[in-house]
Design an enzyme around this catalytic site. Sequence first.
Site, PDB file in Angstrom:
ATOM      1  N   HIS A  20      -0.122  49.279  33.817  1.00  0.00           N
ATOM      2  CA  HIS A  20       0.937  49.273  34.822  1.00  0.00           C
ATOM      3  C   HIS A  20       0.752  48.102  35.760  1.00  0.00           C
ATOM      4  CE1 HIS A  20       0.912  53.421  33.384  1.00  0.00           C
ATOM      5  NE2 HIS A  20       2.176  53.485  33.750  1.00  0.00           N
ATOM      6  N   GLU A  77      11.901  50.144  23.753  1.00  0.00           N
ATOM      7  CA  GLU A  77      12.098  48.831  24.349  1.00  0.00           C
ATOM      8  C   GLU A  77      12.726  47.838  23.390  1.00  0.00           C
ATOM      9  OE1 GLU A  77       9.279  50.525  24.591  1.00  0.00           O
ATOM     10  OE2 GLU A  77       9.536  51.106  26.673  1.00  0.00           O
TER      11      GLU A  77
END
Lengths: 394, 380
Positions: free
Chosen positions: B185, B115
């Site tokens: 999540h 990322e």
Amino acid sequence: MALSYLRSSSSRSANLLKPLSSGLSLRSPISTDTTPITVETSVPFTSHRCDAPSRSVETNPKELLTFFRDMALMRRMEIAADSLYKAKLIRGFCHLYDGQEAFAVGMEAAITKKDCIITAYRDHCTFMGRGGTLLEVFAELMGRQAGCSKGKGGSMHFYKKDSNFYGGHGIVGAQVPLGCGLAFAQKYSKDETVTFAMYGDGAANQGQLFEALNISALWDLPAILVCENNHYGMGTAEWRAAKSPAYYKRGDYVPGLKVDGMDALAVKQACKFAKEHALKSGPIILEMDTYRYHGHSMSDPGSTYRTRDEISGVRQERDPIERIRKLILSHDLASEKELKDIEKEVRKEVDDAITRAKESPMPEPSKLFTNVYAKGLGVESFGADRKEVRATLP
Amino acid sequence: MFRVKYVFLQFVCLLQEKKEREREMALRNIMGKRVGIGLMGSRALSTATCDVESGSAKSINLYSAINQALHVALETDPRAFVFGEDVSFGGVFRCTTGLADRFGKARVFNTPLCEQGIVGFGIGLAAMGNRAIAEIQFADYIYPAFDQIVNEAAKFRYRSGNQFNCGGLTIRAPYGAVGHGGHYHSQSPEAFFCHVPGIKVVIPRSPRQAKGLLLSCIRDPNPVVFFEPKWLYRLAVEEVPEHDYMLPLSEAEVIRQGSDITLVGWGAQLSIMEQACIEAEKDGISCELIDLKTLIPWDKETVEASVRKTGRVLISHEAPVTGGFGAEISASIVECCFLRLEAPVARVCGLDTPFPLVFEPFYMPTKNKILDAIKATVNY
């Protein structure tokens, strides 16, 4: 696979005695038999900046049968988790390890419970290897109180403090610097233990891994970084994500070893070698060439990025349980029937554990607030309206 | 002399800004208007009924709307790129389907699992004048990139004295609870980014909004973090115009007129709030619902005007209450409307715990919690 018998008389006499023992159906002599057998690994080790260990691995009937039983248990457990997920008893995420069991058992055979293990989210079998029980696994998967993390962690967060299993981490690659930190503490305590920090081929491209590796090499930490290379980072093949898929070489100045991760004995040899190396000269990278039969998680069919032929090919040729079964049968350590009995026993164990886990209750709602901070800090927590339900966090 | 020079410089700056703004307006097809009551479908939320109406519209869900927006963005700007983990086959939420086939692997490509690398790379690409549309697979994974966003992207224009900027950068990430997401999540990290001057944070509430807002974000000359409510990817279905349209940033929208209490929210939470409003209506409480749309820089005027009308305000978001963006709204409203307020500002938000696994229903700011808070505030 070449087999070689190194002792003469004892094995021959065992052969002579065998008809007698099998006639009397005595199982105990075989399962506790520790007469050494030497087996060659499937492929030789490939090394980077170190001398590869020998291809000949010492093992014994007891160990082989333990491997067989443990791997059969893990396999059955994962398949049962698959059905439970489809029955919506397990919710959230579930990442299954079947196909990769050889690593979990092989590593355990080479180390002690004092050595630390830390891994990513595909941790059900690693937890079992560390001495976890089926009840804890299934209860945690279903979010019940009897689970190893009291139902608050779920599939991705299994922990076991008494056997130094540091879990179960969701963020990819984040567990590797943690593992190196554990190794740092071990070096301080001088107790001749090491840390196995496991990660996957997807995580091998994370920056924090290299940061941790640099520090470990600089300070000679007893850290063993294990890349469980199942060749697919979720749906991305390794050659599409990495310029150099030779993960054992990625450490550059850190030695590395590439191992057939589907061969439990090769894994055991490599882990033993790695432990000695880490205690003497600092970090080492192990790359385990392994494969997972299921998809990345339960929401991934696993067949959109690889062919079914590939999966069945690996299952036929490299399946870890089959390899040990063939080894056991060719050395006459047990009969077909006995192995099938073990599998039936294992199946029953799993079913029993699931039944017991289903009976375990869900955690109490008040447990939502527990363990946010350390005990006794007296921090207040309150619900949305702030007027009622003010509780001091336990 | 010095003062004259200073005034002259100010004048020059204003002229520049005016020119830039005019250029932006010229690019836009529409000027968004603040309209009250729109149409409400079973799951769809009301949207601005302005010039968006021209042209045909099809009923699609959120991920298709975002997909359309990306198609348009890549079509209209040959220097636009879409990249991230798994985007070329369509992405884990299918937001990027068809892009690689249509625009080629040179413009729509996968990145390895990194990322920090993705965002840093995007900043560099944007600094060279391209439109970099980076995707972070889940907002929970945005933290390795946090340094790049906060220290590099947000401050680039400022520290280089306007020589360089990464305005072409848009970071898209699915955020929010989905029912079974667990710790990693389901997070809503918008508050962390709202604390950073230099970037914009935009959150759509429905497919029609998402397409317009995403196109505005991509074409906005500032780096933007665009959070998409993952719960609504398939659930929210709405009529979305097929042509290229943009919705203005930093303009909140009043999606339900009322007179007793103002409710402020964004993203998926608005549908919960709307249900609470309908229930409150039965008890005779008339609620005004505002969609903030852009979190920073946020539209203080609209919210302030509404609070001056109703005298009460309730803010709701999924992120934990302490330090959430609701705190900023609350503080600002109290500053400007203290004497007008009839009751303390209410915040109905997630609890101060990590996002739980099995406890999700307790953690979430549900309709009943909001309803209770509405009643408590109105009856204060």
